[in-house]
Design an enzyme around this catalytic site. Structure first.
Site, PDB file in Angstrom:
ATOM      1  N   ARG A  89     -26.586   6.725  -6.380  1.00 30.39           N
ATOM      2  CA  ARG A  89     -27.794   6.443  -7.161  1.00 30.39           C
ATOM      3  C   ARG A  89     -28.581   5.374  -6.425  1.00 30.39           C
ATOM      4  O   ARG A  89     -28.154   4.224  -6.307  1.00 30.39           O
ATOM      5  CB  ARG A  89     -27.426   5.954  -8.562  1.00 30.39           C
ATOM      6  CG  ARG A  89     -28.645   5.640  -9.432  1.00 30.39           C
ATOM      7  CD  ARG A  89     -29.349   6.910  -9.853  1.00 30.39           C
ATOM      8  NE  ARG A  89     -30.701   6.652 -10.347  1.00 30.39           N
ATOM      9  CZ  ARG A  89     -31.015   6.385 -11.614  1.00 30.39           C
ATOM     10  NH1 ARG A  89     -30.052   6.284 -12.524  1.00 30.39           N
ATOM     11  NH2 ARG A  89     -32.261   6.205 -11.974  1.00 30.39           N
ATOM     12  N   GLY A  90     -29.749   5.760  -5.933  1.00 29.28           N
ATOM     13  CA  GLY A  90     -30.506   4.882  -5.061  1.00 29.28           C
ATOM     14  C   GLY A  90     -30.832   3.533  -5.661  1.00 29.28           C
ATOM     15  O   GLY A  90     -30.703   2.499  -5.007  1.00 29.28           O
ATOM     16  N   ASP A  92     -29.265   1.767  -7.674  1.00 29.65           N
ATOM     17  CA  ASP A  92     -28.082   0.900  -7.810  1.00 29.65           C
ATOM     18  C   ASP A  92     -27.590   0.360  -6.473  1.00 29.65           C
ATOM     19  O   ASP A  92     -27.250  -0.822  -6.354  1.00 29.65           O
ATOM     20  CB  ASP A  92     -26.927   1.667  -8.465  1.00 29.65           C
ATOM     21  CG  ASP A  92     -27.128   1.863  -9.960  1.00 29.65           C
ATOM     22  OD1 ASP A  92     -28.056   1.241 -10.509  1.00 29.65           O
ATOM     23  OD2 ASP A  92     -26.368   2.639 -10.560  1.00 29.65           O
ATOM     24  N   THR A  93     -27.503   1.226  -5.457  1.00 28.46           N
ATOM     25  CA  THR A  93     -26.733   0.839  -4.261  1.00 28.46           C
ATOM     26  C   THR A  93     -27.400   1.138  -2.924  1.00 28.46           C
ATOM     27  O   THR A  93     -26.828   0.839  -1.883  1.00 28.46           O
ATOM     28  CB  THR A  93     -25.362   1.566  -4.262  1.00 28.46           C
ATOM     29  OG1 THR A  93     -25.580   2.982  -4.123  1.00 28.46           O
ATOM     30  CG2 THR A  93     -24.583   1.281  -5.528  1.00 28.46           C
ATOM     31  N   ARG A  94     -28.606   1.738  -2.932  1.00 32.31           N
ATOM     32  CA  ARG A  94     -29.191   2.167  -1.660  1.00 32.31           C
ATOM     33  C   ARG A  94     -29.315   1.023  -0.654  1.00 32.31           C
ATOM     34  O   ARG A  94     -29.004   1.165   0.519  1.00 32.31           O
ATOM     35  CB  ARG A  94     -30.569   2.795  -1.875  1.00 32.31           C
ATOM     36  CG  ARG A  94     -31.164   3.360  -0.587  1.00 32.31           C
ATOM     37  CD  ARG A  94     -32.592   3.853  -0.797  1.00 32.31           C
ATOM     38  NE  ARG A  94     -32.653   4.978  -1.705  1.00 32.31           N
ATOM     39  CZ  ARG A  94     -32.412   6.234  -1.358  1.00 32.31           C
ATOM     40  NH1 ARG A  94     -32.044   6.505  -0.124  1.00 32.31           N
ATOM     41  NH2 ARG A  94     -32.519   7.196  -2.237  1.00 32.31           N
ATOM     42  N   GLY A 122     -42.569  13.824   3.896  1.00 28.94           N
ATOM     43  CA  GLY A 122     -43.523  14.862   3.552  1.00 28.94           C
ATOM     44  C   GLY A 122     -42.886  16.187   3.200  1.00 28.94           C
ATOM     45  O   GLY A 122     -43.536  17.054   2.671  1.00 28.94           O
ATOM     46  N   GLU A 156     -26.959  17.316  -7.935  1.00 25.46           N
ATOM     47  CA  GLU A 156     -26.368  17.204  -6.610  1.00 25.46           C
ATOM     48  C   GLU A 156     -24.842  17.254  -6.687  1.00 25.46           C
ATOM     49  O   GLU A 156     -24.184  17.942  -5.897  1.00 25.46           O
ATOM     50  CB  GLU A 156     -26.822  15.880  -5.988  1.00 25.46           C
ATOM     51  CG  GLU A 156     -26.256  15.596  -4.612  1.00 25.46           C
ATOM     52  CD  GLU A 156     -26.752  14.241  -4.102  1.00 25.46           C
ATOM     53  OE1 GLU A 156     -27.896  14.172  -3.625  1.00 25.46           O
ATOM     54  OE2 GLU A 156     -25.997  13.261  -4.211  1.00 25.46           O
TER      55      GLU A 156
END
Length: 600
Positions: A89-90, A92-94, A122, A156
């Site tokens: 989950r971006g 949270d942890t990216r 894009g 996903e």
């Protein structure tokens, strides 16, 4: 963005323009279906925008299954582009845990997919993301507090689980700042997320229940839980375990080298082992025996057991071209994972190796050594390295090992008839036994190759696809070689067209370990058809191209090419078609012999 969810369904527009568009699209699809072509069209009620829907994934998968079943070229063997796919989950942890884990995996050479690094700007993210999952060997799912709020993450994850069932994708969950039981039972933040999903998708509860089941299934797999550990220590532990898992999976490497498994079974317990001391092993013997291949297999199989590793290839040549300080720099950069190391002279390099690696358990391969000073500057003493280290040296000259007091020395044997036949047939017939009518001819070839792996590979590649009368003609040439390795290898050279011979000699003298594209450009400027020429040389096993697109040629093949050039000139430097040694070039220039040269 991965964090984008599926919006609620929007009502269709009632404008005349929209009605005409809808009528036209319906008409086109009706015609296609009438002639028997079935196409999936996303329904108006499904989400419009960048986020892919669960239904679209399902339809895509069913369509691709149908296509693969009907296609005669489909293969059940997966082809991996990535070793690891990161699901996270971006928000949270990216920029924190996931970024640190990604960097640690990259440093270890593990090819890892992370969406914000691999996708082109894009482009719609969804198709590329699905394809990346399908082309990955392992999936690491990082469960964090807000993971389940993202419908993108859940879709996903569902595709990851489907690939686990159908493509044997392995899944490793990581529980970051979240209790595994919350993921399994959907309590805590995961419970709140599913309350929101049930309200939002009350017309599609079946999809929500499928997401729940997917989470439970993945959360029940063996994985890692952060708990109260330091993140850096936790990441290092994960990377070490993943290296072991990848190493055990890559044990199939040995299957590509005939007879290597029995050699490894003998070599590891008798010469290396896992005692708490520094082990220095020398592998020696004539060129073409497979010394470097054996060292590379050991390195690839066992490097995950060490704190750091380095494979210093072609020491004999590279020490002349680049100098020992650059090899010392490579050694330290590989093991310490620090590309900013700068070594100006060998004495500083020796001092740094002793100080920086004294307490580090390392696996070091020093390949193709021919002088004592090379070993003295790269691995002078056993106490330069930490306990449990393996130092493996390959050389043609056993005396160098004796001088350096390497007491454990191993000389690979030529292949016995069974293994020799198998290796030759794999090259000549693309199977483990001779084709019908070729048994006796194959036995005669084996006799002249005398179990030498390089000769077997080279001759097999030369004879592949040839008719029986061509084999008989080649055997007449073999009988004239009297077993000399250079003469045996030259048979493949003699079978080349004139232009391919010229390209082979140029590469043997000037372009080994050079970028393929650069060499092609140079050769084409000399009016050679370089692309097809290099392809022919690779097919004949006279040349290799590695994953980095660098050209490689076995030392014996390069020496054979240089020997051909010297022979053609009658030993007269002024008549040689090529000069590749500095001292020869200086001699020619000083004595005004350059007018007789064609290539310098």
């Amino acid at each position: 963005m991965r964090t984008q969810g599926i919006s609620s369904s929007s009502s269709s527009s009632s404008t005349p323009r929209w009605n005409f568009r809808k009528f036209f699209v319906d008409l086109v699809f009706a015609v296609w279906r009438w002639i028997g072509v079935w196409i999936f069209r996303k329904n108006e009620e499904l989400e419009r925008g960048n986020c892919i829907s669960q239904e679209l994934i399902q339809e895509k998968e069913e369509s691709s299954q149908g296509a693969s079943m009907s296609s005669p070229s489909s293969s059940s063997t997966p082809r991996w582009k990535y070793e690891v796919f990161l699901s996270f989950r971006g928000v949270d942890t990216r920029r924190s845990f996931t970024d640190h884990l990604y960097a640690a995996l990259q440093r270890k050479g593990i090819l890892t997919f992370r969406d914000d690094e691999e996708l082109e700007r894009g482009k719609s993210i969804s198709p590329e993301l699905l394809k990346a999952i399908e082309e990955s060997r392992f999936a690491v799912v990082i469960f964090s507090r807000n993971y389940a709020f993202s419908t993108w993450c859940l879709i996903e994850l569902a595709h990851i689980v489907k690939c686990m069932r159908e493509r044997k994708l392995m899944i490793w969950p990581i529980f970051y700042d979240v209790d595994p039981s919350d993921v399994r039972k959907q309590t805590g933040t995961f419970g709140q997320a599913f309350k929101d999903h049930e309200k939002r998708f009350k017309d599609n509860i079946k999809m929500v229940e499928m997401w729940r089941a997917t989470l439970r299934e993945v959360a029940n797999l063996s994985g890692w839980h952060l708990q109260n550990r330091h993140e850096s220590e936790f990441i290092q532990h994960i990377v070490n375990e993943m290296m072991e898992k990848l190493s055990s999976k890559s044990s199939s490497i040995t299957k590509n080298f005939v007879g290597i498994e029995s050699t490894m079974a003998k070599l590891i317990p008798s010469y290396l082992g896992f005692e708490n001391n520094v082990c220095m092993l020398g592998i020696y013997g004539m060129g073409g025996l497979g010394k470097t291949t054996l060292a590379r297999v050991i390195y690839d199989e066992f490097r995950s057991h060490f704190e750091g590793s380095s494979f210093i290839a072609n020491v004999r040549e590279d020490s002349k071209i680049h100098g020992l300080p650059q090899l010392q720099q490579q050694l330290l950069a590989d093991i310490l994972e620090d590309q900013n190391i700068n070594i100006r002279n060998v004495y500083k390099g020796v001092d740094m190796i002793k100080k920086r690696l004294h307490f580090k358990k390392v696996l070091l391969v020093i390949d193709d050594v021919d002088r004592l000073d090379q070993l003295e500057k790269l691995a002078g003493e056993q106490d330069w390295f930490g306990l449990g280290s393996w130092i493996i040296i390959t050389t043609r000259d056993e005396h160098v090992l004796v001088q350096h007091e390497v007491h454990k020395r191993y000389k690979p044997e030529v292949l016995n008839n069974e293994y020799a036949s198998k290796l030759f047939c794999l090259k000549a017939f693309k199977m483990e036994q001779p084709k019908e009518g070729y048994m006796q001819l194959s036995q005669e070839v084996l006799k002249y190759a005398n179990g030498l792996p390089l000769a077997l590979v080279t001759l097999g590649s030369f004879l592949v696809g040839r008719k029986i009368d061509e084999w008989k003609s080649a055997l007449k040439s073999f009988k004239k070689t009297k077993g000399d390795i250079f003469d045996i290898l030259k048979i493949s050279y003699d079978g080349l067209e004139d232009m391919w011979k010229e390209i082979f000699l140029d590469i043997a003298c000037f372009f080994r370990r050079r970028k393929k594209d650069q060499v092609i450009q140079i050769l084409e400027n000399c009016d050679f058809d370089a692309i097809i020429g290099i392809s022919v040389l690779v097919e004949r096993s006279l040349l290799t191209v590695d994953d980095g697109e660098y050209l490689g040629m076995h030392d014996l093949l390069a020496e054979m090419g240089q020997k051909i050039i010297r022979f053609e000139s009658g030993g007269n430097l002024g008549k040689q078609s090529r000069l590749w040694l500095n001292e020869d070039l200086l001699h020619v220039l000083k004595n005004n012999m350059v007018r007789k040269m064609t290539k310098l």
